[in-house]
Design a protein around this motif. Structure first.
Motif, mmCIF file in Angstrom:
data_model
loop_
_atom_site.group_PDB
_atom_site.id
_atom_site.type_symbol
_atom_site.label_atom_id
_atom_site.label_comp_id
_atom_site.label_asym_id
_atom_site.label_seq_id
_atom_site.Cartn_x
_atom_site.Cartn_y
_atom_site.Cartn_z
ATOM 1 N N HIS A 116 8.220 15.794 -22.414
ATOM 2 C CA HIS A 116 7.647 16.468 -23.590
ATOM 3 C C HIS A 116 8.729 17.100 -24.455
ATOM 4 N N GLY A 117 9.681 17.743 -23.785
ATOM 5 C CA GLY A 117 10.632 18.546 -24.537
ATOM 6 C C GLY A 117 11.802 17.739 -25.070
ATOM 7 N N LEU A 118 12.266 16.751 -24.313
ATOM 8 C CA LEU A 118 13.493 16.044 -24.704
ATOM 9 C C LEU A 118 13.260 14.566 -24.996
ATOM 10 N N ASN A 119 12.001 14.149 -25.027
ATOM 11 C CA ASN A 119 11.658 12.763 -25.358
ATOM 12 C C ASN A 119 12.391 11.736 -24.503
ATOM 13 N N ALA A 120 12.681 12.089 -23.264
ATOM 14 C CA ALA A 120 13.434 11.176 -22.413
ATOM 15 C C ALA A 120 12.533 10.043 -21.926
ATOM 16 N N PRO A 121 13.135 8.851 -21.659
ATOM 17 C CA PRO A 121 12.336 7.768 -21.067
ATOM 18 C C PRO A 121 11.977 8.090 -19.621
ATOM 19 N N TRP A 122 11.040 7.317 -19.080
ATOM 20 C CA TRP A 122 10.457 7.637 -17.773
ATOM 21 C C TRP A 122 11.484 7.725 -16.662
ATOM 22 N N PHE A 182 -0.099 18.061 -22.896
ATOM 23 C CA PHE A 182 -0.547 16.930 -23.701
ATOM 24 C C PHE A 182 -0.547 15.648 -22.880
ATOM 25 N N ALA A 183 -1.431 14.716 -23.257
ATOM 26 C CA ALA A 183 -1.455 13.417 -22.596
ATOM 27 C C ALA A 183 -0.189 12.652 -22.976
ATOM 28 N N LEU A 184 0.570 12.222 -21.963
ATOM 29 C CA LEU A 184 1.832 11.532 -22.238
ATOM 30 C C LEU A 184 1.601 10.234 -23.002
ATOM 31 N N LYS A 185 0.529 9.514 -22.674
ATOM 32 C CA LYS A 185 0.271 8.219 -23.305
ATOM 33 C C LYS A 185 0.130 8.371 -24.805
ATOM 34 N N VAL A 186 -0.366 9.529 -25.242
ATOM 35 C CA VAL A 186 -0.553 9.753 -26.668
ATOM 36 C C VAL A 186 0.745 10.217 -27.319
ATOM 37 N N THR A 187 1.374 11.237 -26.702
ATOM 38 C CA THR A 187 2.530 11.836 -27.373
ATOM 39 C C THR A 187 3.848 11.155 -27.029
ATOM 40 N N HIS A 188 4.035 10.762 -25.760
ATOM 41 C CA HIS A 188 5.322 10.180 -25.361
ATOM 42 C C HIS A 188 5.101 8.968 -24.471
ATOM 43 N N PRO A 189 4.648 7.856 -25.044
ATOM 44 C CA PRO A 189 4.358 6.678 -24.202
ATOM 45 C C PRO A 189 5.576 6.171 -23.447
ATOM 46 N N ALA A 190 6.773 6.451 -23.975
ATOM 47 C CA ALA A 190 7.975 5.937 -23.303
ATOM 48 C C ALA A 190 8.211 6.643 -21.975
ATOM 49 N N ALA A 191 7.600 7.819 -21.793
ATOM 50 C CA ALA A 191 7.813 8.568 -20.554
ATOM 51 C C ALA A 191 6.852 8.140 -19.457
ATOM 52 N N VAL A 192 5.911 7.247 -19.795
ATOM 53 C CA VAL A 192 4.964 6.802 -18.776
ATOM 54 C C VAL A 192 5.590 5.672 -17.970
ATOM 55 N N ILE A 193 5.476 5.764 -16.636
ATOM 56 C CA ILE A 193 6.070 4.744 -15.766
ATOM 57 C C ILE A 193 5.378 3.400 -16.032
ATOM 58 N N PRO A 194 6.148 2.275 -16.100
ATOM 59 C CA PRO A 194 5.539 0.980 -16.395
ATOM 60 C C PRO A 194 4.520 0.562 -15.344
ATOM 61 N N GLU A 195 3.627 -0.312 -15.786
ATOM 62 C CA GLU A 195 2.563 -0.776 -14.906
ATOM 63 C C GLU A 195 3.141 -1.589 -13.753
ATOM 64 N N SER A 196 2.456 -1.515 -12.624
ATOM 65 C CA SER A 196 2.918 -2.253 -11.459
ATOM 66 C C SER A 196 2.602 -3.732 -11.627
ATOM 67 N N SER A 273 7.149 13.426 -9.903
ATOM 68 C CA SER A 273 7.259 12.685 -11.156
ATOM 69 C C SER A 273 6.537 11.344 -11.052
ATOM 70 N N MET A 274 6.487 10.776 -9.843
ATOM 71 C CA MET A 274 5.818 9.490 -9.671
ATOM 72 C C MET A 274 4.309 9.609 -9.840
ATOM 73 N N PHE A 275 3.809 10.832 -9.818
ATOM 74 C CA PHE A 275 2.381 11.058 -10.028
ATOM 75 C C PHE A 275 2.120 11.534 -11.458
ATOM 76 N N TYR A 276 2.879 12.544 -11.875
ATOM 77 C CA TYR A 276 2.593 13.141 -13.181
ATOM 78 C C TYR A 276 2.997 12.232 -14.327
ATOM 79 N N LEU A 277 3.966 11.320 -14.114
ATOM 80 C CA LEU A 277 4.368 10.424 -15.194
ATOM 81 C C LEU A 277 3.479 9.185 -15.280
ATOM 82 N N THR A 278 2.422 9.121 -14.447
ATOM 83 C CA THR A 278 1.437 8.063 -14.649
ATOM 84 C C THR A 278 0.422 8.497 -15.697
ATOM 85 N N ASP A 279 0.462 9.795 -16.018
ATOM 86 C CA ASP A 279 -0.471 10.380 -16.988
ATOM 87 C C ASP A 279 -1.885 10.531 -16.438
ATOM 88 N N MET A 280 -2.049 10.309 -15.133
ATOM 89 C CA MET A 280 -3.386 10.481 -14.556
ATOM 90 C C MET A 280 -3.724 11.967 -14.462
#
Lengths: 375, 312
Positions: A116-122, A182-196, A273-280
């Motif tokens: 959220h704060g630094l717009n870093a990738p996942w 905030f929902a990561l998928k909306v604000t920072h989609p790049a921070a969401v871990i890719p789909e399996s 991070s493996m849980f919270y970065l799924t945006d669930m």
């Protein structure tokens, strides 16, 4: 005669079998007591409710619902597995990492802050979350090694300090409408871990199944290899068994304690991070108690017989009944699932005793059969 | 200012009671991480007593009944620890963790079941005790509770028992060197049971004091918000000694209440610290104390080690 005895060892003598039996007994006791409580609340639907707890996603009729709920359980198993790995890894080195709960919280805070704060990738978020957990664990280890502070006590203090720090850290990123980040998928989609790739297609593109699932299983295997097949793992376990003996044979016991706690903390932080970065899931505003995930990790670790591969099954099982509990009819409180897993942890405290008894029972049979000859 | 004093006294009496409980358990040689769970159960016992007492009972009866119920519930729950740790030599940290998780879950399940049995449309885990709570107040309109007074009495009693009676000294010997205690005919098992049960009684009472402190109903799914763990910090900061524990409880109670009311103080507001900082302070202070004094810690030497008659 002697040869025959060696060639037919009792199956009850094998430690792995003993562990599995002991764990199953714990589960059975937990389920039985849970069932009695359900009966006391309302005997009518108790059997059905118990069935719902045990079958979880399979209690749904539609295949689509089954698949999506199986996916949910899978995603939530990931952090639990990571926390249980964290606990069991340190326990093997003779350290009780009750601070896993706080390291988990640190992982959430730092992971989400980088998103959220630094717009870093996942992947940067994940690494940072891991480092945060590791740093926290290392503090506990350092205090233990240099100042002789019990890691349980420092862990408990750090759990709460971390909780309040993370509340402060994430305060700027709150969605006021939802009272959570905030929902990561909306604000920072790049921070969401890719789909399996594997589970994603298997589960019809389940929204939250990410590569974290595969990663967690790989890490479990990795921890198993690290502990049993490497020099480092051997040193760590030796330090845990007797740190004076380890020091005498030239191992750096203090350093090993710090390293163990850092690895252990890193696992818990990464798991967060493996849980919270799924945006669930999001971090709610002003949380007042330490999330139970770290403590449930203790349950999963002990139920899995303190074995990394056992932890995969035990974490899935605990998450499975927890989710199952939420699908029961509303006359039964969903907390019953938490109650059952608490009983299971309580029973796990007796595992050592059960194992001893299994060993003893076998010994007695042998001596009875042989009579005087045994001596 | 009065608000600050009220809150501080309230929180301090809770923390002191629970920490004294922990102190008895640890002096007997058993680490009690499960204080949080014990508090929840004590609170539950007390709240149920308040709820099922007939309306208009005399204040004395209300106080006596709820205090005894809370203590009994706490003792009952602490037996989980006693049996596992003393008879079965289980890992005390593990048992304590299980008790904390179980405390909240079991209390929530129980209260929800009771509520839905009474009224199917009420699946909440809340117990209301609005009118009965007034009995605790020493005077109408003043938020000063008889329970705070009781806590002070128990403090003196705890000190007396621990240092001036045969029982207390024997109890302490079991936490320092159980084998030596056993060699002069003290039953280590009995002493440890006594220590854990006293911690159950005091922890349970602390739970009741906590939930009846400022509110007239309690949501049991919230547990006791980490007060059991804070009490552990108080016990460590108080160096396992009753009067020092009381002072530590006052200090930590002050921080806790500052987080609620710091906006009422101009100079604190100018510091512009978020309320969470005050919440964090007790834990940070305890950690620093641990770092500074752990090398020659006042902790009972044999705490956390299961007693084994065979080892010397």
């Amino acid at each position: 005669m002697e040869n025959r005895k060696v060639s037919r060892p009792s199956i009850l003598r094998i430690p792995a079998v003993q562990t599995v039996i002991a764990s199953l007994l714990c589960v059975l006791a937990g389920l039985l007591i849970g069932f009695i409580v359900l009966l006391l609340i309302n005997p009518g639907g108790a059997t059905e409710a118990m069935g719902t707890i045990i079958s979880n996603f399979m209690s749904f009729k539609k295949a689509a619902k089954q698949i999506s709920n199986f996916g949910n359980t899978l995603v939530k198993t990931v952090p639990l597995l990571m926390c249980s790995l964290s606990v069991l890894f340190s326990y093997k080195v003779g350290l009780f990492n009750i601070g896993a709960a706080g390291q988990y919280v640190a992982g959430i805070g730092v992971g989400l802050f980088f998103a959220h704060g630094l717009n870093a990738p996942w992947w940067i978020c994940m690494i940072m979350a891991m480092l945060a957990g590791a740093a926290l664990g290392a503090i506990s280890g350092l205090l233990k090694a240099t100042r002789n502070v019990n890691e349980v006590i420092s862990g408990i203090m750090l759990n709460w300090i971390c909780l309040y720090l993370v509340n402060m850290l994430l305060a700027p990123y709150m969605d006021i409408k939802m009272n959570e980040t905030f929902a990561l998928k909306v604000t920072h989609p790049a921070a969401v871990i890719p789909e399996s790739p594997l589970f994603g297609s298997l589960l019809n593109g389940h929204k939250y199944t990410t590569i974290a699932v595969e990663l967690a299983i790989l890490i479990a295997v990795g921890i198993w290899i690290l502990m049993t097949k490497t020099k480092l793992g051997y040193e760590l376990r030796a330090t845990g068994l007797n740190k004076y003996a380890a020091r005498y044979s030239g191992m750096r016991d203090g350093f090993n304690i710090i390293l163990t706690m850092a690895i252990s903390g890193g696992l818990a932080g990464l798991g967060a991070s493996m849980f919270y970065l799924t945006d669930m899931i999001k971090w709610p505003m002003a949380v007042t108690s330490v999330p139970a995930m770290g403590f449930n990790g203790i349950a999963a670790a002990f139920l899995g017989g303190l074995h990394p591969l056992g932890a995969i099954f035990s974490s899935f099982f605990i998450q499975h009944i927890t989710d199952g509990g939420s699908f029961m009819e509303k006359i039964y409180p969903s907390e019953i699932a938490g109650f059952i897993s608490a009983i299971i942890i309580y029973m796990c405290a007796f595992v050592l005793l059960i194992k001893q008894q299994l060993g003893k029972a076998r010994m007695r049979r042998v001596t009875e059969k042989k009579g005087g000859e045994a001596k | 200012m009065t608000l600050l004093i009220q809150y501080t006294l309230l929180f301090a009496s809770v923390l002191m009671l629970v920490a004294l409980g922990g102190c008895f358990s640890e002096h007997s040689g058993v680490i009690n991480i499960g204080l949080e769970g014990i508090m929840v159960f004590g609170a539950l016992g007390g709240a149920l007593a308040l709820r099922y007492l007939p309306d208009g009972s005399a204040a004395v009866i209300v106080i006596l009944a709820s205090v005894l119920a809370a203590m009994a519930a706490g003792i009952l729950y602490s037996m989980l620890l006693a049996v596992a740790a003393i008879n079965f030599k289980a890992d005390q940290t593990l048992v304590g963790t299980a008790m904390n998780l179980m405390g909240v879950a079991a209390a929530t399940v129980l209260v929800k079941a009771l509520n839905t049995a009474e009224n199917p449309n009420n699946p909440s885990a809340t117990i209301a005790y609005g009118s009965a709570r007034k009995s605790f107040l020493i005077a109408e309109g003043m938020e000063f509770s008889w329970l705070t007074l009781l806590a002070v009495v128990l403090l003196v009693l705890a000190w007396f028992v621990l240092y001036k009676t045969k029982f207390g000294l024997r109890l302490q010997s079991c936490g320092e060197h159980p084998q030596a205690a056993a060699s002069v005919g003290i039953s280590v098992y009995k002493m440890r049971y006594a220590g854990v049960m006293i911690s159950g009684a005091l922890g349970g009472l602390g739970g009741l004091v906590y939930i009846t402190a400022a509110v007239s109903e309690w949501k049991f799914e919230n547990g006791v918000a980490g007060f059991g763990f804070l009490a552990l910090a108080v016990m460590i900061f108080g160096a396992w000694k009753p009067f020092r524990i009381a002072l530590a409880a006052l200090l930590f109670g002050l921080f806790r209440s500052l987080s609620n009311v710091y906006t009422g103080f101009p100079f604190l507001e100018q510091l512009n610290l978020p309320g969470t900082v005050y919440n964090m302070m007790p834990y940070i202070i305890s950690l620093i104390v641990l770092i500074l004094f752990s090398k020659n810690s006042a902790a009972p030497k044999a705490e956390g080690i299961p007693y084994d008659q065979g080892s010397r």
